[in-house]
Scaffold this motif. Structure first.
Motif, PDB file in Angstrom:
ATOM      1  N   LEU A 291       0.827  -1.208   0.000  1.00 14.18           N
ATOM      2  CA  LEU A 291       0.000   0.000   0.000  1.00 14.18           C
ATOM      3  C   LEU A 291       0.858   1.254   0.000  1.00 14.18           C
ATOM      4  O   LEU A 291       1.895   1.316   0.673  1.00 14.18           O
ATOM      5  CB  LEU A 291      -0.934  -0.004   1.209  1.00 14.18           C
ATOM      6  CG  LEU A 291      -2.003  -1.102   1.216  1.00 14.18           C
ATOM      7  CD1 LEU A 291      -2.780  -1.080   2.517  1.00 14.18           C
ATOM      8  CD2 LEU A 291      -2.954  -0.955   0.026  1.00 14.18           C
ATOM      9  N   ARG A 292       0.410   2.254  -0.758  1.00 16.54           N
ATOM     10  CA  ARG A 292       1.102   3.538  -0.883  1.00 16.54           C
ATOM     11  C   ARG A 292       0.078   4.674  -0.795  1.00 16.54           C
ATOM     12  O   ARG A 292       0.058   5.575  -1.617  1.00 16.54           O
ATOM     13  CB  ARG A 292       1.852   3.617  -2.226  1.00 16.54           C
ATOM     14  CG  ARG A 292       2.877   2.523  -2.452  1.00 16.54           C
ATOM     15  CD  ARG A 292       4.084   2.660  -1.532  1.00 16.54           C
ATOM     16  NE  ARG A 292       5.103   1.649  -1.814  1.00 16.54           N
ATOM     17  CZ  ARG A 292       5.161   0.456  -1.244  1.00 16.54           C
ATOM     18  NH1 ARG A 292       4.239   0.122  -0.339  1.00 16.54           N
ATOM     19  NH2 ARG A 292       6.104  -0.405  -1.552  1.00 16.54           N
ATOM     20  N   ASN A 293      -0.753   4.621   0.217  1.00 18.30           N
ATOM     21  CA  ASN A 293      -1.866   5.577   0.332  1.00 18.30           C
ATOM     22  C   ASN A 293      -1.618   6.606   1.424  1.00 18.30           C
ATOM     23  O   ASN A 293      -2.507   6.931   2.207  1.00 18.30           O
ATOM     24  CB  ASN A 293      -3.186   4.852   0.573  1.00 18.30           C
ATOM     25  CG  ASN A 293      -3.193   4.031   1.863  1.00 18.30           C
ATOM     26  OD1 ASN A 293      -2.226   3.329   2.163  1.00 18.30           O
ATOM     27  ND2 ASN A 293      -4.280   4.095   2.608  1.00 18.30           N
ATOM     28  N   ARG A 294      -0.420   7.148   1.470  1.00 19.32           N
ATOM     29  CA  ARG A 294      -0.080   8.136   2.493  1.00 19.32           C
ATOM     30  C   ARG A 294      -1.055   9.312   2.459  1.00 19.32           C
ATOM     31  O   ARG A 294      -1.409   9.811   1.389  1.00 19.32           O
ATOM     32  CB  ARG A 294       1.342   8.645   2.283  1.00 19.32           C
ATOM     33  CG  ARG A 294       1.790   9.605   3.369  1.00 19.32           C
ATOM     34  CD  ARG A 294       3.261   9.854   3.351  1.00 19.32           C
ATOM     35  NE  ARG A 294       3.689  10.549   4.556  1.00 19.32           N
ATOM     36  CZ  ARG A 294       4.929  10.605   5.002  1.00 19.32           C
ATOM     37  NH1 ARG A 294       5.898   9.997   4.337  1.00 19.32           N
ATOM     38  NH2 ARG A 294       5.225  11.246   6.105  1.00 19.32           N
ATOM     39  N   ASN A 295      -1.463   9.754   3.632  1.00 20.09           N
ATOM     40  CA  ASN A 295      -2.397  10.866   3.841  1.00 20.09           C
ATOM     41  C   ASN A 295      -3.827  10.535   3.432  1.00 20.09           C
ATOM     42  O   ASN A 295      -4.712  11.389   3.557  1.00 20.09           O
ATOM     43  CB  ASN A 295      -1.964  12.142   3.112  1.00 20.09           C
ATOM     44  CG  ASN A 295      -0.627  12.658   3.587  1.00 20.09           C
ATOM     45  OD1 ASN A 295      -0.137  12.258   4.638  1.00 20.09           O
ATOM     46  ND2 ASN A 295      -0.032  13.551   2.816  1.00 20.09           N
ATOM     47  N   ALA A 296      -4.074   9.333   2.937  1.00 18.50           N
ATOM     48  CA  ALA A 296      -5.422   8.946   2.491  1.00 18.50           C
ATOM     49  C   ALA A 296      -5.821   7.645   3.178  1.00 18.50           C
ATOM     50  O   ALA A 296      -6.186   6.663   2.543  1.00 18.50           O
ATOM     51  CB  ALA A 296      -5.459   8.792   0.971  1.00 18.50           C
ATOM     52  N   TYR A 297      -5.748   7.664   4.501  1.00 18.51           N
ATOM     53  CA  TYR A 297      -6.007   6.458   5.279  1.00 18.51           C
ATOM     54  C   TYR A 297      -7.500   6.284   5.513  1.00 18.51           C
ATOM     55  O   TYR A 297      -8.150   7.171   6.079  1.00 18.51           O
ATOM     56  CB  TYR A 297      -5.286   6.541   6.626  1.00 18.51           C
ATOM     57  CG  TYR A 297      -3.845   6.979   6.518  1.00 18.51           C
ATOM     58  CD1 TYR A 297      -2.919   6.217   5.823  1.00 18.51           C
ATOM     59  CD2 TYR A 297      -3.416   8.175   7.098  1.00 18.51           C
ATOM     60  CE1 TYR A 297      -1.592   6.624   5.721  1.00 18.51           C
ATOM     61  CE2 TYR A 297      -2.104   8.584   7.002  1.00 18.51           C
ATOM     62  CZ  TYR A 297      -1.188   7.803   6.302  1.00 18.51           C
ATOM     63  OH  TYR A 297       0.117   8.216   6.201  1.00 18.51           O
ATOM     64  N   PRO A 298      -8.081   5.154   5.131  1.00 22.29           N
ATOM     65  CA  PRO A 298      -9.519   4.976   5.319  1.00 22.29           C
ATOM     66  C   PRO A 298      -9.889   4.579   6.740  1.00 22.29           C
ATOM     67  O   PRO A 298      -9.103   3.962   7.468  1.00 22.29           O
ATOM     68  CB  PRO A 298      -9.854   3.832   4.352  1.00 22.29           C
ATOM     69  CG  PRO A 298      -8.594   3.020   4.303  1.00 22.29           C
ATOM     70  CD  PRO A 298      -7.474   4.022   4.395  1.00 22.29           C
TER      71      PRO A 298
END
Length: 505
Positions: A291-298
């Protein structure tokens, strides 16, 4: 009309915004947030405590070891509960964070309270709501807590004054990674529509009808939000025919990395370390590492069995992997610690209705209420789960399966977090060039009426107030030494901003 317990929860949330006076020298600041952790992690948690305090939620760290030495009780769990209730009742604590993992038998960094559930053939169900309960969970005094047959009158599923969540970390590195994610979530949350994107994943056709009911209820309560289906039979990314974009681990990873899911509900089978997707494929820690979803944490919910087993001998659970993953993964997950099975008052009648008509089982109902109340009423994650359990207390009193459900579903993550019902904005803040020592008032100008404005200068000044209709906040302050004062503006639909102003003669 809101249930009475909802109203109490909402009043607690509003009360957190009432102004607090500046501190006199040596005066103790009320602890809005109590963080219970192991002595080995206390210093690691300090940056999170300071972050929360700056944003208007004054946070105190207490260790299990200090609690064990100071408080009375038959075991350390009773002592933790005594400490927590003292803070709730005497110091105004509204959120309780258990800052550490548990292990089998009520051991570990922050031990859980094990409860027996004979109807589900489980004797060691971890139940964190025990720690905020105004009741003892042991009516017959036999040292067995939460036994429905012997302890029914001493069991309470919510405390109207406070809520609770567990951040199931094991190391200082875990704490640092999660703390940074909280700071990212509260100060850098994307304003590009991520907050509106809610995705249900499900590979089980038998669950489609009740999930339709669930999504409809959430959509009615959540203004501007949209629930989308990523099933084995359909997805928003299908090309030639419904379902040709498979619900696979790689596509699940891509969904998060593409920032197309700010909220996720995972429905389907699971085990401690996996979520099961289409054709038996599994999401594992290997996929979490991609995962590479920095700042977009669900924020997530899941009914998948054992995925929230934070007290397992084997570590980590898949939910723990998502929370501990640095700069990626999830920020908060509501999950079952044991089998997330459907529960009903009358299974013979209700189970067929679930398949044919979309009647929700107890577990799905609780998850739905979490979103419905949290997004519809702008509650924090902890407040939302507490309100959902309050709504189902009568069910739990009536049927053992619902009692099981309310005990086994825990919030893993920070209970003070906004659920981001809509995309946040970043407030503009105007301050004086400098502040002169002595008793005076400080005017903070913002473009966000209703925002929480917090002023902090060590032990000299701590004041919290809500910005008025025009966006201005006037706070009483009394700095008596030169230095720097921090001013933080925050709110459920704001990205937190901290600025500083010099203080001198």
């Amino acid at each position: 009309m809101l249930h009475a317990r909802y109203r109490i929860v909402l009043l607690c949330a509003v009360a957190a915004l009432l102004p607090a006076p500046s501190l006199a020298a040596g005066e103790q600041r009320p602890a809005t947030v109590l963080l219970v952790t192991d002595r080995s992690l206390a210093e690691a948690w300090r940056p999170l405590a300071d972050w929360k305090t700056r944003a208007g939620k004054a946070t105190e760290i207490v260790t299990v070891q200090d609690i064990d030495a100071k408080y009375q009780g038959n075991d350390v769990q009773e002592k933790i509960r005594a400490c927590v209730l003292e803070h709730i009742d005497q110091r105004g604590t509204r959120w309780v964070i258990l800052g550490g993992d548990s292990q089998p038998g009520g051991k570990g960094l922050v031990p859980d309270r094990d409860t027996p559930h004979p109807t589900m053939r489980v004797r060691d169900l971890p139940t964190d709501i025990y720690y905020i309960s105004e009741k003892t969970w042991d009516a017959d005094g036999d040292g067995v807590y939460g036994d429905l047959d012997g302890d029914r009158e001493a069991i309470a599923y919510v405390n109207p004054k406070a809520c609770i969540g567990r951040i199931p970390v094991r190391s200082a590195a875990d704490v640092a990674a999660y703390t940074q994610k909280v700071i990212d979530y509260e100060s850098r949350y994307p304003g590009d529509g991520l907050a509106d994107q809610f995705v249900y994943t499900c590979p089980e056709p038998g669950a489609f009808a009740k999930l339709r009911t669930s999504a409809e209820q959430i959509s009615k309560a959540w203004d501007g939000g949209k629930v989308r289906r990523f099933y084995s039979t359909e997805s928003p990314w299908d090309k030639d025919k419904p379902g040709d974009y498979d619900l696979t681990p790689d596509h699940w990873v891509k969904m998060l990395n593409d920032r197309t899911a700010g909220k996720i509900h995972i429905h389907g089978h699971g085990l401690l370390s996996v979520w099961v997707l289409e054709r038996g494929s599994t999401v594992t820690a290997k996929h979490v590492a991609q995962l590479r979803n920095r700042n977009a944490y669900p924020v997530m919910t899941t009914v998948s069995c054992y995925t929230g087993q934070y007290d397992g001998k084997q570590d980590p659970a898949i939910t723990e992997s998502m929370l501990r993953q640095p700069a990626a993964g999830a920020i908060a997950i509501v999950a079952p610690s044991r089998p997330g099975v459907p529960v009903f008052h009358n299974p013979r009648v209700d189970f067929p209705k679930m398949l044919r008509e979309g009647k929700m089982d107890g577990t799905t109902q609780l998850m739905t209420l979490f979103w419905q109340l949290g997004l519809g009423k702008n509650l924090t994650t902890g407040e939302a789960l507490s309100a959902a359990k309050a709504a189902m207390t009568a069910d739990a009193v009536r049927t053992a399966g619902y009692h099981w459900c309310l005990c086994e579903i825990n919030l893993l993550g920070d209970p003070t977090l906004s659920m981001r019902a809509k995309a946040p904005t970043t407030p503009k803040v105007t301050l004086p060039d400098r502040i002169v020592l002595g008793n005076r008032t400080l005017t903070v100008k913002t473009d966000t009426p209703g925002a929480t404005v917090c002023v902090w200068k060590g032990d000299e000044v701590y004041a919290v107030v809500e910005a008025a209709d025009q966006g201005a906040a006037v706070l009483p302050i009394a700095p008596h030494t030169p230095g720097t004062m921090l001013v933080t503006v925050s709110g459920p639909n704001l990205n937190t901003v901290t600025t500083s102003v010099p203080v001198g003669k």
